[in-house]
Write a protein that holds these residues in place. Sequence first.
Motif, PDB file in Angstrom:
ATOM      1  N   ILE A  78      18.750   1.048  -3.387  1.00  0.00           N
ATOM      2  CA  ILE A  78      19.227   0.618  -2.706  1.00  0.00           C
ATOM      3  C   ILE A  78      18.184   0.281  -1.394  1.00  0.00           C
ATOM      4  N   ASP A  79      18.242  -0.546  -0.661  1.00  0.00           N
ATOM      5  CA  ASP A  79      17.108  -0.527   0.217  1.00  0.00           C
ATOM      6  C   ASP A  79      16.911  -1.706   0.961  1.00  0.00           C
ATOM      7  N   SER A  80      16.697  -1.692   2.188  1.00  0.00           N
ATOM      8  CA  SER A  80      16.897  -3.358   3.540  1.00  0.00           C
ATOM      9  C   SER A  80      16.173  -4.096   3.710  1.00  0.00           C
ATOM     10  N   SER A  81      14.757  -3.515   2.622  1.00  0.00           N
ATOM     11  CA  SER A  81      13.745  -3.726   3.132  1.00  0.00           C
ATOM     12  C   SER A  81      13.362  -4.521   1.227  1.00  0.00           C
ATOM     13  N   ALA A  82      13.455  -6.644   1.452  1.00  0.00           N
ATOM     14  CA  ALA A  82      13.070  -7.197   0.584  1.00  0.00           C
ATOM     15  C   ALA A  82      12.291  -6.978  -0.354  1.00  0.00           C
ATOM     16  N   PRO A  83      10.655  -6.633   0.171  1.00  0.00           N
ATOM     17  CA  PRO A  83       9.552  -6.542  -0.303  1.00  0.00           C
ATOM     18  C   PRO A  83       9.450  -5.129  -1.592  1.00  0.00           C
ATOM     19  N   MET A  84       9.724  -3.801  -1.256  1.00  0.00           N
ATOM     20  CA  MET A  84      10.226  -2.620  -1.447  1.00  0.00           C
ATOM     21  C   MET A  84      11.595  -3.472  -2.630  1.00  0.00           C
ATOM     22  N   ILE A  85      12.491  -3.582  -2.395  1.00  0.00           N
ATOM     23  CA  ILE A  85      13.079  -4.414  -3.307  1.00  0.00           C
ATOM     24  C   ILE A  85      12.644  -4.814  -4.695  1.00  0.00           C
ATOM     25  N   MET A 102       8.376  17.278  -3.538  1.00  0.00           N
ATOM     26  CA  MET A 102      10.036  17.416  -3.322  1.00  0.00           C
ATOM     27  C   MET A 102       9.797  15.893  -4.554  1.00  0.00           C
ATOM     28  N   VAL A 103       9.314  14.747  -4.987  1.00  0.00           N
ATOM     29  CA  VAL A 103      10.488  13.604  -5.661  1.00  0.00           C
ATOM     30  C   VAL A 103      10.472  14.073  -7.243  1.00  0.00           C
ATOM     31  N   PRO A 104       9.513  14.812  -7.794  1.00  0.00           N
ATOM     32  CA  PRO A 104       9.618  14.839  -9.147  1.00  0.00           C
ATOM     33  C   PRO A 104      10.875  16.328  -8.891  1.00  0.00           C
ATOM     34  N   LEU A 138      19.218   5.610  -2.605  1.00  0.00           N
ATOM     35  CA  LEU A 138      19.558   5.294  -0.158  1.00  0.00           C
ATOM     36  C   LEU A 138      18.054   5.519  -0.216  1.00  0.00           C
ATOM     37  N   GLY A 139      17.413   4.527   0.120  1.00  0.00           N
ATOM     38  CA  GLY A 139      16.349   3.853   0.482  1.00  0.00           C
ATOM     39  C   GLY A 139      15.137   3.947  -0.191  1.00  0.00           C
ATOM     40  N   CYS A 140      15.727   3.651  -1.643  1.00  0.00           N
ATOM     41  CA  CYS A 140      14.707   4.139  -2.577  1.00  0.00           C
ATOM     42  C   CYS A 140      13.098   3.259  -2.431  1.00  0.00           C
ATOM     43  N   LEU A 197      18.866  10.698  -0.718  1.00  0.00           N
ATOM     44  CA  LEU A 197      18.208  10.505   0.101  1.00  0.00           C
ATOM     45  C   LEU A 197      16.836  11.275   1.050  1.00  0.00           C
ATOM     46  N   ASN A 198      15.960  10.491   0.266  1.00  0.00           N
ATOM     47  CA  ASN A 198      14.312  10.886   0.440  1.00  0.00           C
ATOM     48  C   ASN A 198      13.491  10.656   1.563  1.00  0.00           C
ATOM     49  N   LEU A 199      13.822  10.489   2.750  1.00  0.00           N
ATOM     50  CA  LEU A 199      12.826  10.164   3.568  1.00  0.00           C
ATOM     51  C   LEU A 199      13.241   9.334   4.048  1.00  0.00           C
ATOM     52  N   VAL A 208       0.773  -1.773  -0.187  1.00  0.00           N
ATOM     53  CA  VAL A 208      -0.205  -0.055  -0.149  1.00  0.00           C
ATOM     54  C   VAL A 208       0.962   0.977  -0.280  1.00  0.00           C
ATOM     55  N   PHE A 209       2.406   1.159  -0.355  1.00  0.00           N
ATOM     56  CA  PHE A 209       3.481   2.380   0.154  1.00  0.00           C
ATOM     57  C   PHE A 209       2.896   3.414  -1.370  1.00  0.00           C
ATOM     58  N   PRO A 210       2.468   3.394  -2.180  1.00  0.00           N
ATOM     59  CA  PRO A 210       3.066   4.497  -2.832  1.00  0.00           C
ATOM     60  C   PRO A 210       1.344   5.478  -2.157  1.00  0.00           C
ATOM     61  N   ILE A 219      22.231   1.093   4.345  1.00  0.00           N
ATOM     62  CA  ILE A 219      22.399   2.664   3.231  1.00  0.00           C
ATOM     63  C   ILE A 219      23.950   2.784   4.208  1.00  0.00           C
ATOM     64  N   ARG A 220      23.702   1.881   5.291  1.00  0.00           N
ATOM     65  CA  ARG A 220      24.786   2.030   5.857  1.00  0.00           C
ATOM     66  C   ARG A 220      26.669   1.455   5.315  1.00  0.00           C
ATOM     67  N   ASP A 221      26.268   0.129   5.484  1.00  0.00           N
ATOM     68  CA  ASP A 221      27.204  -0.450   4.301  1.00  0.00           C
ATOM     69  C   ASP A 221      27.086  -0.180   2.527  1.00  0.00           C
TER      70      ASP A 221
HETATM   71  C1  LIG Z   1       9.876   6.933   3.595  1.00  0.00           C
HETATM   72  S1  LIG Z   1      10.451   4.698   2.743  1.00  0.00           S
HETATM   73  C2  LIG Z   1      11.286   6.166   0.989  1.00  0.00           C
HETATM   74  C3  LIG Z   1      10.448   6.610   0.301  1.00  0.00           C
HETATM   75  C4  LIG Z   1      11.564   6.493  -1.207  1.00  0.00           C
HETATM   76  N1  LIG Z   1      12.573   7.444  -0.747  1.00  0.00           N
HETATM   77  C5  LIG Z   1      10.510   7.475  -1.959  1.00  0.00           C
HETATM   78  O1  LIG Z   1      11.114   8.619  -2.472  1.00  0.00           O
HETATM   79  O2  LIG Z   1      10.079   6.989  -2.664  1.00  0.00           O
HETATM   80  C6  LIG Z   1      12.077   5.063   4.002  1.00  0.00           C
HETATM   81  C7  LIG Z   1      12.832   3.599   2.886  1.00  0.00           C
HETATM   82  O3  LIG Z   1      13.947   3.561   3.584  1.00  0.00           O
HETATM   83  C8  LIG Z   1      14.696   1.840   3.519  1.00  0.00           C
HETATM   84  N2  LIG Z   1      15.578   2.159   5.350  1.00  0.00           N
HETATM   85  C9  LIG Z   1      14.774   2.669   6.516  1.00  0.00           C
HETATM   86  N3  LIG Z   1      16.787   1.805   6.865  1.00  0.00           N
HETATM   87  C10 LIG Z   1      17.156   1.477   6.011  1.00  0.00           C
HETATM   88  C11 LIG Z   1      18.576   1.718   5.789  1.00  0.00           C
HETATM   89  N4  LIG Z   1      19.611   1.423   7.334  1.00  0.00           N
HETATM   90  N5  LIG Z   1      19.305   1.089   4.520  1.00  0.00           N
HETATM   91  C12 LIG Z   1      18.057   0.562   3.629  1.00  0.00           C
HETATM   92  N6  LIG Z   1      17.289   1.216   3.235  1.00  0.00           N
HETATM   93  C13 LIG Z   1      16.505   1.656   4.506  1.00  0.00           C
HETATM   94  C14 LIG Z   1      13.076   1.421   4.675  1.00  0.00           C
HETATM   95  O4  LIG Z   1      12.778   0.093   4.092  1.00  0.00           O
HETATM   96  C15 LIG Z   1      12.161   2.328   3.157  1.00  0.00           C
HETATM   97  O5  LIG Z   1      11.936   1.877   2.422  1.00  0.00           O
END
Ligand SMILES: C[S@@+](CC[C@H](N)C(=O)[O-])C[C@H]1O[C@@H](n2cnc3c(N)ncnc32)[C@H](O)[C@@H]1O
Length: 236
Positions: A86-93, A40-42, A61-63, A125-127, A25-27, A112-114
């Motif tokens: 880059i994202d640490s959430s498998a479903p997001m990626i 902000m995004v565009p 980062l955190g895409c 780094l958007n949100l 439901v993220f969008p 993103i720290r690695d």
């Molecule tokens: C609010 S969303 C970002 C929205 C996105 N940047 C956009 O413009 O649509 C935050 C994202 O950051 C990711 N995230 C949070 N901490 C993270 C980390 N340490 N490494 C990678 N991804 C991370 C989350 O999994 C999540 O998908």
Amino acid sequence: MRDEVFRHNQAQIVDFAFTEEVTAVFPDMIRRSVMGYETMVPVTGLAAARHLGKSGLAFDLGCSLGATTLAILQQNRSADIHICGIDSSAPMIEGAKQAITDPRAEFRLQDIRDTDVSGADVVVLNLVLQFLEPTERLPLLRSLQTQMQKTGLLIVSEKVCHSDPEEHAYYDELHLAWKKANGYSELEVAQKRSALENVMQIDTEAAHEERFREAGFTRVRQWYRCMNWASFLVQP
Ligand SMILES: C[S@@+](CC[C@H](N)C(=O)[O-])C[C@H]1O[C@@H](n2cnc3c(N)ncnc32)[C@H](O)[C@@H]1O
């Protein structure tokens, strides 16, 4: 799909996470919760695309589902740019890979720290910074500053707070009213707020600006502010 993650009364509120349920439901969630997301995004996509030139390298980062990556791709038609989401959430990626098949973009499941951003012309780094522990934010920014090109651009968008609690409360209430106008109930707003309490700690604009400079960035432009959201264009 409509966001109903916090619609029903939950016996126990667990910390917010970017799970499969949230990804689905993220969008809708982000559009109805983050005021200004659709600006902000565009605009960050546009600033990033202009900075990439014909063959630049960008990191989103955190895409999440790749909205910013897509905005950059749409604004730069060169076949030779490359964007790593880059994202640490498998479903997001997984969702990003399915939605965006442009060969100029790749998506990696990684913290993103690695992430090594060596040679990057643009880092976004958007949100996202708001989800790191406060003590981890400066080290990350320092490492980005060291690795990215000296001519590069860092774009950071965040929820921010006011140093004056009264001002903060004023905008917070207006945000609440906006969420209700967008169809969220009092219960949904309250439950999501509790879930986010431990995982999202926000800073003032002044704290952001001070930290950018402490990390070694020399030019800081705040290009956007709407209620409790802000976005910065930062250069090494
Ligand atoms: C609010 S969303 C970002 C929205 C996105 N940047 C956009 O413009 O649509 C935050 C994202 O950051 C990711 N995230 C949070 N901490 C993270 C980390 N340490 N490494 C990678 N991804 C991370 C989350 O999994 C999540 O998908």
